[in-house]
Design a protein around this motif. Sequence first.
Motif, PDB file in Angstrom:
ATOM      1  N   LEU A  46       0.923  -1.245   0.281  1.00 52.89           N
ATOM      2  CA  LEU A  46      -0.134  -0.087   0.346  1.00 52.89           C
ATOM      3  C   LEU A  46       0.369   1.007   0.406  1.00 52.89           C
ATOM      4  N   ASP A  47       0.210   2.101  -0.832  1.00 51.65           N
ATOM      5  CA  ASP A  47       0.860   3.448  -0.658  1.00 51.65           C
ATOM      6  C   ASP A  47       0.452   4.458   0.438  1.00 51.65           C
ATOM      7  N   ALA A  48      -0.606   4.448   0.666  1.00 49.54           N
ATOM      8  CA  ALA A  48      -1.389   5.442   1.645  1.00 49.54           C
ATOM      9  C   ALA A  48      -2.671   4.744   2.252  1.00 49.54           C
ATOM     10  N   GLY A  72       3.047   3.819   9.400  1.00 43.62           N
ATOM     11  CA  GLY A  72       3.432   4.846   8.591  1.00 43.62           C
ATOM     12  C   GLY A  72       2.252   4.865   8.115  1.00 43.62           C
ATOM     13  N   LEU A  73       1.727   4.294   7.287  1.00 44.71           N
ATOM     14  CA  LEU A  73       1.058   5.145   5.861  1.00 44.71           C
ATOM     15  C   LEU A  73      -0.692   5.593   6.348  1.00 44.71           C
ATOM     16  N   VAL A  74      -1.009   6.365   7.495  1.00 45.06           N
ATOM     17  CA  VAL A  74      -2.378   6.930   7.785  1.00 45.06           C
ATOM     18  C   VAL A  74      -1.919   8.448   7.252  1.00 45.06           C
ATOM     19  N   VAL A  75      -3.013   9.354   6.342  1.00 48.66           N
ATOM     20  CA  VAL A  75      -2.380  10.724   5.802  1.00 48.66           C
ATOM     21  C   VAL A  75      -4.304  11.031   6.354  1.00 48.66           C
ATOM     22  N   ARG A 133      -7.415  18.844  -1.157  1.00 49.82           N
ATOM     23  CA  ARG A 133      -7.028  18.299   0.255  1.00 49.82           C
ATOM     24  C   ARG A 133      -6.502  16.992  -0.125  1.00 49.82           C
ATOM     25  N   ALA A 134      -6.671  15.690  -0.591  1.00 49.51           N
ATOM     26  CA  ALA A 134      -6.768  15.406  -0.146  1.00 49.51           C
ATOM     27  C   ALA A 134      -5.363  13.926  -1.512  1.00 49.51           C
ATOM     28  N   MET A 135      -5.810  15.212  -2.630  1.00 52.20           N
ATOM     29  CA  MET A 135      -4.799  15.146  -3.515  1.00 52.20           C
ATOM     30  C   MET A 135      -3.741  15.676  -3.139  1.00 52.20           C
ATOM     31  N   ALA A 136      -3.106  16.568  -2.414  1.00 52.66           N
ATOM     32  CA  ALA A 136      -2.257  17.393  -1.400  1.00 52.66           C
ATOM     33  C   ALA A 136      -1.670  16.322  -1.172  1.00 52.66           C
ATOM     34  N   ALA A 137      -2.143  15.961   0.381  1.00 47.85           N
ATOM     35  CA  ALA A 137      -2.427  14.874   1.291  1.00 47.85           C
ATOM     36  C   ALA A 137      -1.104  13.696   0.612  1.00 47.85           C
ATOM     37  N   LEU A 138      -2.307  12.971  -0.186  1.00 46.79           N
ATOM     38  CA  LEU A 138      -1.344  11.449  -1.293  1.00 46.79           C
ATOM     39  C   LEU A 138      -0.361  12.154  -1.728  1.00 46.79           C
ATOM     40  N   ARG A 139       0.098  13.257  -2.455  1.00 45.59           N
ATOM     41  CA  ARG A 139       1.084  14.286  -2.723  1.00 45.59           C
ATOM     42  C   ARG A 139       2.535  13.644  -1.994  1.00 45.59           C
ATOM     43  N   GLY A 140       1.859  14.190  -0.608  1.00 43.24           N
ATOM     44  CA  GLY A 140       2.828  14.325   0.235  1.00 43.24           C
ATOM     45  C   GLY A 140       3.631  13.032   0.883  1.00 43.24           C
TER      46      GLY A 140
END
Length: 219
Positions: free
Chosen positions: A107-109, A191-194, A208-215
């Motif tokens: 998983l990435d996030a 360490g996966l939760v955003v 907001r979600a896209m910015a968080a996933l980019r981070g």
Amino acid sequence: MRIVLVGPPGAGKGTQAAFLAKNLSIPHISTGDLFRANISQGTELGLKAKSYMDAGELVPDEVTIGMAKDRMEHPDAVNGFLLDGFPRNVSQAEALDVMLRAGNMKLDAVLDLEVPEDEVVKRIAGRRLCRNNDKHVFHVTYTPPKTEGVCDVCGGELYQRGDDSEETVRRRLEVYHTQTEPIIDYYKAQGLVVTISALGKVDEVTGRAMAALRGEQAA
């Protein structure tokens, strides 16, 4: 990207999942769609699920896991997917980890949509549907009809679904806190939760979600 979307009922997961999947060019895999597809196609897993549902029983984890595994092996999911409604508990999360490791994937996030409980109740309990067409949806606070109790589109009577009552919503929240919320701690340990706020307009939450996933990707 391989993403799990979590959040309480009323957080807007289905809406956000559709936008995020489109923006990321990955399939949106929802538990509801999996069940409907397997049942309508008469698959072995679908027939098993239907037998439990017809008896008013919960579908066992192994059936849900089997459906998810089959869907994630489709060609369109090779480069990623967004899971919505799965995993629903820690045992399903553990099974997902086993599946991913077997395929040399990870998983990435895990995107956690955060909404205050009172807002969840307000969102769901305020929803009104048209008796003539349940796709005509209004809200007593956010999108009220011009005439109370009357559909703006066709003039049909507006009503509140039984499972949208405040009492039912609070019971659904209890189930979420007991069964699903523990997966957030499970994934935090990896360490996966955003976590993002799901308050505001749909496009604001998506941004907001896209910015968080980019981070998350950058990390």
